[in-house]
Design a protein around this motif. Sequence first.
Motif, short mmCIF file in Angstrom:
data_model
loop_
_atom_site.label_atom_id
_atom_site.label_comp_id
_atom_site.label_asym_id
_atom_site.label_seq_id
_atom_site.Cartn_x
_atom_site.Cartn_y
_atom_site.Cartn_z
N UNK A 161 0.92 -1.37 0.03
CA UNK A 161 0.16 0.29 -0.17
C UNK A 161 0.54 1.68 0.06
N UNK A 162 1.44 2.14 -1.39
CA UNK A 162 1.49 3.14 -0.77
C UNK A 162 0.55 4.48 -0.89
N UNK A 163 0.99 5.67 0.22
CA UNK A 163 1.04 6.34 -0.48
C UNK A 163 2.06 7.56 0.41
N UNK A 164 2.01 8.47 -0.80
CA UNK A 164 3.34 8.85 -0.73
C UNK A 164 2.68 10.56 -0.70
N UNK A 165 3.40 11.29 0.27
CA UNK A 165 3.41 12.71 1.32
C UNK A 165 3.25 13.35 0.03
N UNK A 166 2.85 14.75 -0.10
CA UNK A 166 2.69 16.32 -1.21
C UNK A 166 4.25 15.68 -1.31
N UNK A 167 4.91 16.52 -2.34
CA UNK A 167 6.16 17.15 -2.59
C UNK A 167 6.34 18.44 -1.13
N UNK A 168 6.86 18.69 -1.36
CA UNK A 168 7.55 19.95 -0.44
C UNK A 168 7.57 19.81 1.09
N UNK A 169 6.68 18.64 1.31
CA UNK A 169 6.12 18.69 3.22
C UNK A 169 7.93 18.59 3.57
N UNK B 33 6.97 22.49 9.39
CA UNK B 33 5.63 20.96 9.44
C UNK B 33 5.55 20.48 11.21
N UNK B 34 5.55 21.58 12.37
CA UNK B 34 4.39 21.53 13.09
C UNK B 34 3.11 21.86 12.91
N UNK B 35 2.75 23.28 12.15
CA UNK B 35 1.87 23.41 12.13
C UNK B 35 0.85 22.06 10.72
N UNK B 36 1.61 21.98 9.66
CA UNK B 36 1.07 20.71 9.20
C UNK B 36 0.65 19.31 9.70
N UNK B 37 1.83 19.01 10.91
CA UNK B 37 1.73 17.78 11.96
C UNK B 37 0.07 18.52 12.14
N UNK B 38 -0.28 19.26 13.00
CA UNK B 38 -1.51 19.65 13.37
C UNK B 38 -2.62 19.81 13.36
N UNK C 51 -7.70 9.68 -0.02
CA UNK C 51 -6.72 10.04 0.85
C UNK C 51 -5.96 11.47 -0.22
N UNK C 52 -6.84 11.76 -1.39
CA UNK C 52 -5.94 12.55 -2.62
C UNK C 52 -6.60 13.89 -1.96
N UNK C 53 -8.00 13.74 -1.67
CA UNK C 53 -8.47 15.33 -1.14
C UNK C 53 -7.97 15.39 0.26
N UNK D 157 -6.01 19.52 -0.40
CA UNK D 157 -5.78 20.37 1.24
C UNK D 157 -5.04 20.61 1.85
N UNK D 158 -4.27 19.95 1.73
CA UNK D 158 -2.51 20.66 2.36
C UNK D 158 -2.01 20.70 1.30
N UNK D 159 -2.15 20.65 0.38
CA UNK D 159 -1.11 21.69 -0.72
C UNK D 159 -1.63 23.07 -1.33
N UNK D 160 -2.84 23.14 -1.15
CA UNK D 160 -3.56 24.63 -0.95
C UNK D 160 -3.60 25.17 0.52
N UNK D 161 -3.98 24.82 1.31
CA UNK D 161 -3.28 25.46 3.24
C UNK D 161 -1.74 25.96 2.57
N UNK D 162 -0.95 24.51 2.33
CA UNK D 162 0.07 25.14 2.84
C UNK D 162 1.16 25.66 1.98
N UNK D 163 0.72 26.04 0.46
CA UNK D 163 1.34 26.51 -1.01
C UNK D 163 2.39 26.07 -0.61
N UNK D 164 1.70 24.44 -1.37
CA UNK D 164 3.31 23.31 -1.60
C UNK D 164 3.06 22.81 -2.87
#
Length: 139
Positions: A1-9, A17-22, A125-127, A131-138
């Motif tokens: 099962x593969x699930x790669x985090x968005x690039x830039x994290x 990183x703390x903000x992303x974790x929270x 999970x792509x949703x 969201x994380x890409x938009x929220x953190x400009x990744x």
Amino acid sequence: MECHPPPGVAGGGRAALRSIARWAAHRAYAEAGLNNVDWIAPALEAMDLGHELPAQFDELRHSWDRFFDDPAIPHTLVDSIDGSRGGFLKQAMAVPALFDAMEPVPLRAALDALFAAAATYGSDYPRLFDEVRRRFSLP
């Protein structure tokens, strides 16, 4: 099962990183319908403030015990990240995200909390990653 985090994290600084974790912990708990449970909400707030988690969260085992004993906890099933299997309890997938976000190493906290959140979303999970890409400009 593969699930790669968005690039830039992984390239983010400690604060990012703390903000992303929270954020990931909050998204996991919201997706699972746990964010407004009376004994869970204070733990999310403590995490946000950088405080120790409340006593019932002093060990993951204690949280699991309370989690499974509380009739207020919803029970919703979700499929696996790759969609190949179903029947996972969405709420159980979310629980580790809070503990992951509290990890002392910011990169590990962000990646582990994102993975727990992704498991909570299942094959949707792509949703979450959008969201994380938009929220953190990744990228």
